[in-house]
Scaffold this motif. Structure first.
Motif, mmCIF file in Angstrom:
data_model
loop_
_atom_site.group_PDB
_atom_site.id
_atom_site.type_symbol
_atom_site.label_atom_id
_atom_site.label_comp_id
_atom_site.label_asym_id
_atom_site.label_seq_id
_atom_site.Cartn_x
_atom_site.Cartn_y
_atom_site.Cartn_z
ATOM 1 N N ILE A 53 0.854 -1.184 0.000
ATOM 2 C CA ILE A 53 0.000 0.000 0.000
ATOM 3 C C ILE A 53 0.889 1.232 0.000
ATOM 4 C CG2 ILE A 53 -1.754 1.310 1.251
ATOM 5 C CD1 ILE A 53 -2.727 -1.381 2.370
ATOM 6 N N VAL A 54 0.767 2.053 -1.037
ATOM 7 C CA VAL A 54 1.549 3.280 -1.173
ATOM 8 C C VAL A 54 0.581 4.444 -1.076
ATOM 9 C CG1 VAL A 54 3.146 4.564 -2.631
ATOM 10 C CG2 VAL A 54 3.180 2.061 -2.666
ATOM 11 N N PRO A 55 0.633 5.241 0.020
ATOM 12 C CA PRO A 55 -0.310 6.346 0.173
ATOM 13 C C PRO A 55 -0.068 7.444 -0.868
ATOM 14 C CG PRO A 55 1.299 6.343 1.958
ATOM 15 C CD PRO A 55 1.547 5.119 1.145
ATOM 16 N N PRO A 56 -1.016 8.378 -1.010
ATOM 17 C CA PRO A 56 -0.872 9.451 -1.989
ATOM 18 C C PRO A 56 0.445 10.216 -1.825
ATOM 19 C CG PRO A 56 -3.071 9.482 -1.074
ATOM 20 C CD PRO A 56 -2.277 8.479 -0.278
ATOM 21 N N HIS A 57 1.082 10.501 -2.967
ATOM 22 C CA HIS A 57 2.350 11.224 -2.978
ATOM 23 C C HIS A 57 2.556 11.804 -4.380
ATOM 24 C CE1 HIS A 57 3.191 7.183 -4.395
ATOM 25 N NE2 HIS A 57 4.184 7.707 -5.106
ATOM 26 N N PRO A 58 3.351 12.868 -4.492
ATOM 27 C CA PRO A 58 3.554 13.473 -5.812
ATOM 28 C C PRO A 58 4.642 12.773 -6.614
ATOM 29 C CG PRO A 58 4.700 14.738 -4.155
ATOM 30 C CD PRO A 58 3.955 13.649 -3.421
ATOM 31 N N HIS A 59 4.521 12.871 -7.906
ATOM 32 C CA HIS A 59 5.577 12.482 -8.831
ATOM 33 C C HIS A 59 5.837 13.700 -9.704
ATOM 34 C CE1 HIS A 59 5.819 7.934 -8.719
ATOM 35 N NE2 HIS A 59 4.885 8.217 -7.845
ATOM 36 N N THR A 60 7.067 14.113 -9.838
ATOM 37 C CA THR A 60 7.406 15.265 -10.663
ATOM 38 C C THR A 60 8.169 14.771 -11.882
ATOM 39 O OG1 THR A 60 7.577 16.576 -8.667
ATOM 40 C CG2 THR A 60 8.508 17.526 -10.656
ATOM 41 N N GLY A 61 7.465 14.593 -12.966
ATOM 42 C CA GLY A 61 8.102 14.147 -14.195
ATOM 43 C C GLY A 61 8.613 12.716 -14.138
ATOM 44 N N LEU A 62 8.021 11.880 -13.294
ATOM 45 C CA LEU A 62 8.448 10.488 -13.166
ATOM 46 C C LEU A 62 7.348 9.553 -13.673
ATOM 47 C CD1 LEU A 62 9.858 10.448 -9.523
ATOM 48 C CD2 LEU A 62 11.163 10.553 -11.631
ATOM 49 N N GLN A 63 7.747 8.398 -14.117
ATOM 50 C CA GLN A 63 6.813 7.337 -14.461
ATOM 51 C C GLN A 63 7.149 6.132 -13.593
ATOM 52 O OE1 GLN A 63 4.225 7.305 -16.558
ATOM 53 N NE2 GLN A 63 4.562 9.453 -17.001
ATOM 54 N N THR A 64 6.130 5.474 -13.078
ATOM 55 C CA THR A 64 6.321 4.289 -12.255
ATOM 56 C C THR A 64 5.911 3.062 -13.044
ATOM 57 O OG1 THR A 64 5.886 5.519 -10.233
ATOM 58 C CG2 THR A 64 5.634 3.142 -10.123
ATOM 59 N N ALA A 65 6.748 2.065 -13.046
ATOM 60 C CA ALA A 65 6.421 0.776 -13.657
ATOM 61 C C ALA A 65 6.561 -0.286 -12.579
ATOM 62 C CB ALA A 65 7.365 0.467 -14.812
ATOM 63 N N SER A 66 5.515 -1.072 -12.395
ATOM 64 C CA SER A 66 5.529 -2.131 -11.385
ATOM 65 C C SER A 66 5.261 -3.460 -12.061
ATOM 66 C CB SER A 66 4.454 -1.876 -10.321
ATOM 67 O OG SER A 66 4.684 -0.661 -9.660
ATOM 68 N N TRP A 67 6.000 -4.479 -11.668
ATOM 69 C CA TRP A 67 5.771 -5.843 -12.138
ATOM 70 C C TRP A 67 5.232 -6.616 -10.950
ATOM 71 C CZ3 TRP A 67 9.757 -3.008 -14.123
ATOM 72 C CH2 TRP A 67 9.844 -2.971 -15.516
ATOM 73 N N LEU A 68 4.011 -7.047 -11.047
ATOM 74 C CA LEU A 68 3.357 -7.780 -9.972
ATOM 75 C C LEU A 68 3.377 -9.263 -10.313
ATOM 76 C CD1 LEU A 68 1.737 -7.569 -7.345
ATOM 77 C CD2 LEU A 68 -0.318 -7.383 -8.754
ATOM 78 N N PHE A 69 4.041 -10.049 -9.480
ATOM 79 C CA PHE A 69 4.117 -11.492 -9.708
ATOM 80 C C PHE A 69 2.957 -12.214 -9.031
ATOM 81 C CE2 PHE A 69 8.472 -9.977 -10.231
ATOM 82 C CZ PHE A 69 8.726 -10.449 -11.501
ATOM 83 N N SER A 70 2.540 -11.692 -7.861
ATOM 84 C CA SER A 70 1.367 -12.225 -7.175
ATOM 85 C C SER A 70 0.947 -11.199 -6.128
ATOM 86 C CB SER A 70 1.671 -13.575 -6.517
ATOM 87 O OG SER A 70 2.606 -13.416 -5.474
ATOM 88 N N GLY A 71 -0.273 -11.337 -5.632
ATOM 89 C CA GLY A 71 -0.747 -10.414 -4.604
ATOM 90 C C GLY A 71 -1.432 -9.205 -5.207
ATOM 91 N N GLU A 72 -1.329 -8.058 -4.522
ATOM 92 C CA GLU A 72 -2.000 -6.855 -4.995
ATOM 93 C C GLU A 72 -1.209 -5.617 -4.589
ATOM 94 O OE1 GLU A 72 -5.550 -5.856 -2.293
ATOM 95 O OE2 GLU A 72 -5.394 -8.034 -2.207
ATOM 96 N N ILE A 73 -1.396 -4.543 -5.348
ATOM 97 C CA ILE A 73 -0.750 -3.264 -5.081
ATOM 98 C C ILE A 73 -1.819 -2.189 -5.076
ATOM 99 C CG2 ILE A 73 0.826 -1.477 -5.931
ATOM 100 C CD1 ILE A 73 2.455 -3.627 -7.266
ATOM 101 N N GLU A 74 -1.757 -1.302 -4.104
ATOM 102 C CA GLU A 74 -2.598 -0.108 -4.081
ATOM 103 C C GLU A 74 -1.659 1.077 -4.074
ATOM 104 O OE1 GLU A 74 -5.527 1.994 -0.894
ATOM 105 O OE2 GLU A 74 -5.747 -0.166 -1.181
#
Length: 77
Positions: A53-74
């Protein structure tokens, strides 16, 4: 030659930090930018059984890429 980089534990999220295993960036690899992260969360050796669980936060000119193998991401930006 192939070099194996060792990850280090990094707390993310302030007071309620979750630990990730960060492989990049590393001091020994100065040519990889400071805003390029290779993090690992959870895994077969992690005794926790809860979502990332990642709470709200800013990104300034960034891109996030996540690879989920199992489970869940918020993840909120």
């Amino acid at each position: 030659p192939v070099e194996i980089l060792q990850a280090r534990e990094v707390p993310l999220g302030g007071a309620r930090a979750m630990l990730v295993h960060r492989t990049l960036p590393q001091r020994g690899r100065p040519t990889i930018g400071a805003w390029c992260f290779a993090d690992h969360y959870g895994g077969p050796d992690d005794p926790t059984d809860h979502p990332m669980i990642v709470p709200p936060h800013p990104h300034t000119g960034l891109q996030t890429a996540s690879w989920l193998f199992s489970g869940e991401i918020e993840h909120h930006d």
